[in-house]
Scaffold this motif. Structure first.
Motif, PDB file in Angstrom:
ATOM      1  N   TYR A 178      50.056  37.465  41.436  1.00 20.49           N
ATOM      2  CA  TYR A 178      49.509  36.950  42.696  1.00 20.49           C
ATOM      3  C   TYR A 178      49.742  35.456  42.724  1.00 20.49           C
ATOM      4  O   TYR A 178      49.486  34.761  41.735  1.00 20.49           O
ATOM      5  CB  TYR A 178      48.018  37.263  42.806  1.00 20.49           C
TER       6      TYR A 178
ATOM      7  N   SER B   6      49.301  31.815  45.143  1.00 22.23           N
ATOM      8  CA  SER B   6      48.681  31.124  46.263  1.00 22.23           C
ATOM      9  C   SER B   6      49.697  30.115  46.781  1.00 22.23           C
ATOM     10  O   SER B   6      50.336  29.403  45.989  1.00 22.23           O
ATOM     11  CB  SER B   6      47.413  30.407  45.800  1.00 22.23           C
TER      12      SER B   6
ATOM     13  N   THR C 107      48.013  34.083  50.353  1.00 20.67           N
ATOM     14  CA  THR C 107      48.205  34.633  49.016  1.00 20.67           C
ATOM     15  C   THR C 107      49.227  35.748  49.129  1.00 20.67           C
ATOM     16  O   THR C 107      49.202  36.514  50.093  1.00 20.67           O
ATOM     17  CB  THR C 107      46.883  35.180  48.446  1.00 20.67           C
TER      18      THR C 107
ATOM     19  N   CYS D  96      51.280  38.936  46.932  1.00 15.47           N
ATOM     20  CA  CYS D  96      51.372  39.797  45.763  1.00 15.47           C
ATOM     21  C   CYS D  96      52.846  40.094  45.567  1.00 15.47           C
ATOM     22  O   CYS D  96      53.533  40.488  46.518  1.00 15.47           O
ATOM     23  CB  CYS D  96      50.585  41.083  45.990  1.00 15.47           C
TER      24      CYS D  96
ATOM     25  N   LEU E 277      43.201  36.167  48.762  1.00  8.54           N
ATOM     26  CA  LEU E 277      43.446  37.109  47.664  1.00  8.54           C
ATOM     27  C   LEU E 277      42.695  38.413  47.908  1.00  8.54           C
ATOM     28  O   LEU E 277      43.262  39.503  47.783  1.00  8.54           O
ATOM     29  CB  LEU E 277      43.020  36.497  46.326  1.00  8.54           C
TER      30      LEU E 277
END
Length: 172
Positions: A5, A7, A58, A60, A128
């Motif tokens: 993940y 940011s 965010t 993934c 997130l």
């Protein structure tokens, strides 16, 4: 393959365009597949506060890159998009931070994962949790949704995003 993940934030120039270009650069890397991207949130700066508000997302990703290689990819994207590191926590075209890299705990001079301050920052946790609502800290097992920072009212939904394809089509 490892799920990570990241940011991403921007507060200089066309903030939206910088975010889109950063995600696009990740998306077209052979080592990285962008699986999901959060909506876009606007927040006041943290640390050095005499600067413009940030847009944050965010993402993934699934990657074959080792954590330190993913860090290099992120820093390369920052450089390509004009990031200049003049003031700690200062204004930037784009900032890519690795929040989580699988369940790894890494403590090195240039990389700490999980990100050491993520649990304190609503601008990280809210996006997130949008894409991973049940995610927990890999070392403690504590759900990020239980962190006090999630209650911070300073994170404003700026633009709803409906998937990676939608995000990549946004125009600044």
């Amino acid at each position: 393959m490892t799920v990570a993940y990241l940011s991403i934030g921007s507060n200089i120039g066309d903030r939206l365009e910088h975010l889109v270009e950063a995600v696009r650069a990740l998306h077209f890397r052979d080592e990285v597949e962008v699986l999901s991207v959060s909506s876009i949130y606007e927040t006041a700066p943290v640390g050095y506060t005499d600067q413009a508000d940030f847009l944050n997302v965010t993402v993934c990703v699934e990657t074959i890159a080792r954590a330190f290689d993913l860090l290099e990819i992120c820093q390369e994207i920052e450089r390509e998009l004009g990031r200049v590191r003049a003031i700690r926590w200062g204004p930037r075209t784009v900032d890519l931070d690795i929040l989580l890299y699988g369940v790894d705990n890494i403590e090195a001079e240039n990389l700490v994962v999980p990100h050491p301050r993520m649990h304190e920052r609503a601008f990280v946790l809210i996006p997130l949790l949008e894409i991973a609502p049940t995610i927990a800290h890999p070392a403690t097992g504590k759900l990020f949704s239980e962190e006090f920072a999630v209650q911070d009212g300073g994170v404003i939904l700026w633009k709803k995003v409906d998937g990676v394809g939608h995000f990549l089509q946004l125009k600044g």
